[in-house]
Design a protein around this motif. Structure first.
Motif, PDB file in Angstrom:
ATOM      1  N   ARG A  36       2.942  -5.478   4.864  1.00  0.00           N
ATOM      2  CA  ARG A  36       1.863  -5.045   5.754  1.00  0.00           C
ATOM      3  C   ARG A  36       2.338  -3.914   6.657  1.00  0.00           C
ATOM      4  NH1 ARG A  36       0.210 -11.113   7.132  1.00  0.00           N
ATOM      5  NH2 ARG A  36      -1.297 -11.492   5.456  1.00  0.00           N
ATOM      6  N   ARG A  37       3.566  -4.031   7.161  1.00  0.00           N
ATOM      7  CA  ARG A  37       4.101  -2.977   8.024  1.00  0.00           C
ATOM      8  C   ARG A  37       4.304  -1.689   7.237  1.00  0.00           C
ATOM      9  NH1 ARG A  37       6.858  -7.588   9.665  1.00  0.00           N
ATOM     10  NH2 ARG A  37       8.851  -7.033   8.683  1.00  0.00           N
ATOM     11  N   MET A  39       2.595  -0.779   4.571  1.00  0.00           N
ATOM     12  CA  MET A  39       1.264  -0.233   4.304  1.00  0.00           C
ATOM     13  C   MET A  39       0.658   0.401   5.555  1.00  0.00           C
ATOM     14  SD  MET A  39      -0.286  -3.188   1.789  1.00  0.00           S
ATOM     15  CE  MET A  39       0.443  -3.506   0.171  1.00  0.00           C
ATOM     16  N   ALA A  40       0.948  -0.166   6.728  1.00  0.00           N
ATOM     17  CA  ALA A  40       0.456   0.424   7.969  1.00  0.00           C
ATOM     18  C   ALA A  40       1.046   1.825   8.158  1.00  0.00           C
ATOM     19  CB  ALA A  40       0.811  -0.464   9.157  1.00  0.00           C
ATOM     20  N   VAL A  43      -0.726   4.203   5.640  1.00  0.00           N
ATOM     21  CA  VAL A  43      -2.095   4.531   6.066  1.00  0.00           C
ATOM     22  C   VAL A  43      -2.073   5.503   7.237  1.00  0.00           C
ATOM     23  CG1 VAL A  43      -4.155   3.566   7.157  1.00  0.00           C
ATOM     24  CG2 VAL A  43      -3.127   2.414   5.186  1.00  0.00           C
ATOM     25  N   GLY A  48      -2.810   6.228   1.634  1.00  0.00           N
ATOM     26  CA  GLY A  48      -3.281   4.859   1.428  1.00  0.00           C
ATOM     27  C   GLY A  48      -3.393   4.406  -0.004  1.00  0.00           C
ATOM     28  N   ALA A  64      -2.228  -6.389   1.441  1.00  0.00           N
ATOM     29  CA  ALA A  64      -3.304  -5.394   1.522  1.00  0.00           C
ATOM     30  C   ALA A  64      -4.610  -5.987   2.032  1.00  0.00           C
ATOM     31  CB  ALA A  64      -3.517  -4.767   0.153  1.00  0.00           C
ATOM     32  N   GLU A  66      -5.408  -7.553   4.598  1.00  0.00           N
ATOM     33  CA  GLU A  66      -5.678  -7.391   6.024  1.00  0.00           C
ATOM     34  C   GLU A  66      -5.531  -5.947   6.497  1.00  0.00           C
ATOM     35  OE1 GLU A  66      -3.798 -10.164   8.581  1.00  0.00           O
ATOM     36  OE2 GLU A  66      -3.912 -11.819   7.165  1.00  0.00           O
ATOM     37  N   MET A  67      -5.431  -5.015   5.557  1.00  0.00           N
ATOM     38  CA  MET A  67      -5.187  -3.630   5.941  1.00  0.00           C
ATOM     39  C   MET A  67      -6.457  -2.801   6.047  1.00  0.00           C
ATOM     40  SD  MET A  67      -2.066  -3.645   6.537  1.00  0.00           S
ATOM     41  CE  MET A  67      -2.095  -1.925   7.002  1.00  0.00           C
ATOM     42  N   CYS A  71      -6.367   1.287   2.976  1.00  0.00           N
ATOM     43  CA  CYS A  71      -5.292   0.993   2.025  1.00  0.00           C
ATOM     44  C   CYS A  71      -5.926   0.531   0.718  1.00  0.00           C
ATOM     45  CB  CYS A  71      -4.358  -0.088   2.574  1.00  0.00           C
ATOM     46  SG  CYS A  71      -2.963  -0.457   1.483  1.00  0.00           S
ATOM     47  N   THR A 141       7.669  -0.385   8.926  1.00  0.00           N
ATOM     48  CA  THR A 141       6.710   0.641   9.340  1.00  0.00           C
ATOM     49  C   THR A 141       7.295   2.035   9.144  1.00  0.00           C
ATOM     50  OG1 THR A 141       6.128  -0.910  11.101  1.00  0.00           O
ATOM     51  CG2 THR A 141       5.077   1.257  11.154  1.00  0.00           C
ATOM     52  N   PRO A 335      -4.554  -0.893  11.348  1.00  0.00           N
ATOM     53  CA  PRO A 335      -4.961  -1.969  10.437  1.00  0.00           C
ATOM     54  C   PRO A 335      -5.974  -2.889  11.107  1.00  0.00           C
ATOM     55  CG  PRO A 335      -2.753  -2.364  11.280  1.00  0.00           C
ATOM     56  CD  PRO A 335      -3.125  -0.973  11.733  1.00  0.00           C
TER      57      PRO A 335
END
Length: 337
Positions: A36-37, A39-40, A43, A48, A64, A66-67, A71, A141, A335
């Motif tokens: 998640r980090r 993907m953040a 994005v 994305g 993904a 919760e993104m 994304c 991140t 996100p």
């Protein structure tokens, strides 16, 4: 804009070294959080598009979910086998797909499996394994930001060719390692992970850093050598040798007798005679039978590797983050939790 590939090994950080040493467990929930980090970060710089390896733990899809719509995740069309072959197959598919770079979550073993088929696609390896000599400790991140800058073309060239050790049988390369090849006296692979120093006969290294964990730490505590030195290091073990302390696994410091050590040049083929077992990047993989001989060779044209920290530093000096902030002023890059 090319997509960013992701290979997250659900099995990394869970082997026997949690029982025989003090290796930290990196469970699937922790890997989902790390993804998640990542993907953040992707994005945030407008990268994305993600193509990921599917796995039994559904790591990429869970991350993904919760993104938000920024994304866009695609899973590779492959059936997971819950083995290292998944990482190799996914790397080949992503290389042929033409992703901008490939983010790898795992340890040395996972990176080795990926490097077998990654071709010319640059790797950004993030540590989630036990012995993390090849991967970096870059926070997720930041890894996502660095990979996103590569995908969007906002980052200059910051990749290099990592060396590798090739195993040769009658002139044909049959396997490879990124960090170390250990010759052990036992003629069985067992649980694969290698942590007992008394079985070591010879050790070949592409790098030797005293800050490393694992077999390469033996060389690092005796004769430090950088990964870009253009040389390999060979060590022999036996009675009467020079004693050295080295961190074989997290929380496991061993005292070993090193009988000899020397540097060796690229493309010089060294002989390894059986009976023996070869451990590649810390995992026993190849049995050499009595009377059998294999060769080993240092190759400087290994996988392309991204230097995430250098990418971020170069981008900052070039004003890339200010330009991105201005360009994305009217967009929601956070996100949606």
């Amino acid at each position: 804009m090319p997509a960013v590939g992701i290979i997250a090994n659900p099995a990394s950080g869970k082997d026997i070294r949690r029982l025989v040493a003090h290796g930290a467990v990196c469970d699937n929930n922790a890997k989902v959080g790390l993804l998640r980090r990542i993907m953040a970060g992707l994005v945030a710089v407008g990268a994305g598009e993600v193509v990921a390896m599917p796995d039994a733990g559904d790591l990429a899809r869970r991350a993904a979910a919760e993104m938000g719509p920024a994304c866009r995740l695609e899973l590779l069309a492959m059936t997971p086998t819950d083995s290292a072959h998944d990482s190799t197959s996914a790397a080949g598919l992503l290389d042929r797909r033409g992703v901008a770079c490939l983010i790898v979550l795992g340890g040395d073993g996972t990176c080795r499996a990926v490097a077998k088929a990654s071709g010319d696609t640059p790797l950004l390896a993030v540590s989630t394994g036990t012995n993390n000599v090849f991967p970096t400790a870059l926070e997720g991140t930041l890894a996502g930001l660095a990979a996103g800058l590569v995908a969007t073309g906002a980052a200059g060239p910051a990749s290099w060719r990592a060396p590798k050790l090739e195993i040769i049988d009658h002139g044909r390369v049959i396997d490879m390692a990124l960090v170390d090849v250990a010759v052990t006296a036992h003629c069985q692979t067992g649980c694969k992970a290698l942590w007992r120093p008394e079985s070591l006969r010879r050790l070949f290294l592409t790098r030797a850093e005293p800050t490393a964990i694992g077999l390469s730490a033996i060389g690092g505590c005796l004769s430090p050598m950088a990964a870009d030195s253009g040389q390999g290091l060979e060590l022999g073990f036996g009675p009467g040798g020079r004693m050295v302390l080295a961190t074989m696994a997290p929380g496991l410091v061993a005292r070993l007798a090193v009988s000899r050590w020397r540097r060796f040049a690229p493309d010089q083929e060294l002989a390894i005679d059986g009976p023996a077992t070869l451990a590649l990047d810390g995992e026993r993989e190849i049995i050499i039978n009595p009377g059998q001989r294999l060769g080993l060779r240092l190759c400087l044209a290994g996988p392309r590797v991204l230097d995430g920290a250098k990418i971020l530093e170069t981008a900052a000096h070039a004003g890339a983050f200010m330009a991105l902030a201005a360009r994305r002023a009217d967009q929601d890059i956070s996100p949606h939790f």
